[in-house]
Design an enzyme around this catalytic site. Structure first.
Site, PDB file in Angstrom:
ATOM      1  N   ASP A  21       0.853  -1.189   0.000  1.00  0.00           N
ATOM      2  CA  ASP A  21       0.000   0.000   0.000  1.00  0.00           C
ATOM      3  C   ASP A  21       0.886   1.236   0.000  1.00  0.00           C
ATOM      4  OD1 ASP A  21      -3.219   0.420   0.826  1.00  0.00           O
ATOM      5  OD2 ASP A  21      -1.936   2.162   1.116  1.00  0.00           O
ATOM      6  N   ARG A  74     -18.714   6.922   4.967  1.00  0.00           N
ATOM      7  CA  ARG A  74     -18.929   7.330   3.577  1.00  0.00           C
ATOM      8  C   ARG A  74     -20.420   7.346   3.254  1.00  0.00           C
ATOM      9  NH1 ARG A  74     -15.113   3.132   0.541  1.00  0.00           N
ATOM     10  NH2 ARG A  74     -15.930   1.847   2.246  1.00  0.00           N
ATOM     11  N   CYS A 121     -20.320   1.356  -0.994  1.00  0.00           N
ATOM     12  CA  CYS A 121     -20.603   0.364  -2.037  1.00  0.00           C
ATOM     13  C   CYS A 121     -21.915   0.631  -2.760  1.00  0.00           C
ATOM     14  CB  CYS A 121     -20.607  -1.045  -1.442  1.00  0.00           C
ATOM     15  SG  CYS A 121     -18.972  -1.617  -0.944  1.00  0.00           S
ATOM     16  N   THR A 147     -14.449  -3.740  -7.324  1.00  0.00           N
ATOM     17  CA  THR A 147     -15.719  -3.640  -8.057  1.00  0.00           C
ATOM     18  C   THR A 147     -15.540  -2.659  -9.206  1.00  0.00           C
ATOM     19  OG1 THR A 147     -16.933  -4.080  -6.014  1.00  0.00           O
ATOM     20  CG2 THR A 147     -18.173  -3.121  -7.855  1.00  0.00           C
TER      21      THR A 147
END
Length: 435
Positions: free
Chosen positions: A26, A330, A260, A117
């Site tokens: 990362d 979020r 999502c 995704t």
């Protein structure tokens, strides 16, 4: 693992639990440092224990340099695909950058596995890039189906595995490698779907779109219930007995949020438009609209119970995360409502068991409290907007001692209405009768 956010970190530790040697890569140095020290950079039940256990094996490490991934047989791409600013489409910069970085260390015979995704068609393009730059390397798509709050269990004990594979012999090689990775999951008989890239990409977005549609359907019914005097909870119970429908995701309330469902259904619509099939998904626009209307209605309901005006009224908001057992804020409906209440003149205090620090960083204009009792001290109304177990189990009698007015708005239909009304509270909820 390329990307050690929520998905990548959980997947990395879980793969060690399955017996593999894993390196997580990362670019965020603070995140990597936390993971190396065994500290979870996000709230997820059971993850920190899993992280400590797998670090202790010596088979899990984290780094910021992609060169540390050299020699790995399988490379998982686990980066985010947020919504583009000002657009519905998904932002694929992180997926593209992760794949480009992998090309520095990728070798023939190795497998790149996308878990992010992405819009349908992404995998095919990346497969061409991989084949061009590293002949003999392969790409597969293996979508994730994690539920926040259940991520560890969903990774180690998934309800299905989906492999999007290249055609022909390459597909057989890729499938064999994935079967080796997931052997402790595949061997006991976990359902496995092997398919092409496009279908694998669509599985996640189609599943999220279906769940969002089901949630918005029952919330549309809640609007009708309010107009007719019907009760949406009893309605959901009744139709949920039909096994073609089922009771899950038929809980009317404030609607969905998070990282999502909202962005995935919007990206799905955007991609359908690019493919010339936009009319197939026009219903998702109304799904999105219904969801957003729930937030507006909650603010209206708060104004109603506060005698028609929020100006100067003290309002406690229980919940900041978009769902319980998570610190993810979020697109949080709870924080959106809290901010709207404040804009209309209310004195708002927000609390949450896990998400206060995240909320304070992004919504510094709001006031925060450590406990429900602190948030509700002297309150004219209490709004339960995230259905944490601690809020569902509040004692309405004792809790009633700290407020100025016993008015509760159950934004998730999560409370025991009879117990709260018996304790002298005025109880209101979206789509529920007031009697």
């Amino acid at each position: 693992m390329i990307g050690c956010g929520y998905l990548g970190a959980v997947h990395a530790a879980s793969m060690v639990e399955l017996g593999h040697e894993v390196v997580g890569i990362d670019v965020d140095e603070r995140r990597v440092a936390a993971l190396r020290a065994g500290r979870a950079p996000f709230y997820e039940p059971a993850f920190e224990e899993l992280l400590a256990r797998t670090l202790a094996t010596g088979r899990l490490r984290f780094a910021t340099d992609v060169a540390e991934a050299a020699g790995a047989r399988v490379h998982f791409v686990c980066v985010g695909t947020p919504q583009k600013r000002g657009e519905y489409a998904a932002d694929l910069r992180f997926v593209d950058a992760a794949t480009e970085s992998l090309l520095q260390v990728l070798q023939p015979g190795q497998l790149v596995v996308g878990k992010s995704t992405v819009p349908v068609g992404t995998a095919a393009g990346l497969a061409e890039l991989v084949a061009e730059k590293v002949p003999g390397a392969l790409l597969a798509w293996n979508p994730e189906f994690l539920r926040e709050g259940f991520a560890v269990a969903d990774t180690l004990h998934p309800d299905r595995l989906v492999y999007g594979l290249p055609a022909g012999a390459d597909g057989e090689v890729a499938e064999a490698l994935l079967d080796e990775v997931y052997a402790p999951i595949v061997d006991p008989g976990t359902p496995k779907v092997t398919t092409d890239y496009a279908t694998a990409e669509m599985v996640k977005t189609a599943a999220n779109s279906f769940l969002a549609t089901k949630i918005s359907f029952i919330n549309a019914m809640a609007e009708l219930c309010e107009a007719t005097g019907a009760d949406v909870k009893q309605l959901a119970d009744a139709i949920g007995y039909d096994d073609r429908i089922g009771r899950k995701f038929l809980n009317a309330g404030l609607g969905f949020g998070g990282g999502c469902l909202p962005k995935d259904i919007r990206a799905f619509m955007a991609r359908a438009g690019e493919l010339g099939a936009d009319q197939a998904l026009t219903f998702l626009r109304e799904v999105d609209n219904i969801n957003m209307r729930r937030r507006i209605r909650m603010v209206e309901l708060a104004r109603e119970v506060c005698d028609g005006s929020l100006l100067g009224k003290r309002v406690a908001v229980l919940g900041a995360a978009f769902k319980p057992d998570s610190d993810d804020i979020r697109d949080s409906p709870a924080l959106n409502v809290a901010a709207q209440l404040q804009l209309q003149g209310a004195v708002v205090r927000v609390t949450d068991p896990a998400a206060v620090d995240n909320a304070r960083r992004l919504w510094p204009q709001l006031d925060y409290a450590a406990t429900p009792e602190e948030a509700a001290a002297g309150a004219d109304a209490v709004l339960v907007l995230t259905e944490w177990r601690a809020y569902r189990e509040l004692d309405p009698v004792a809790f009633g001692q700290v407020v100025r007015q016993r008015r509760v708005l159950d934004g998730r239909n999560a409370l025991d209405r009879e117990a709260w009304t018996a304790a002298g509270w005025t109880y209101r909820a979206l789509g529920r009768r007031t009697d």
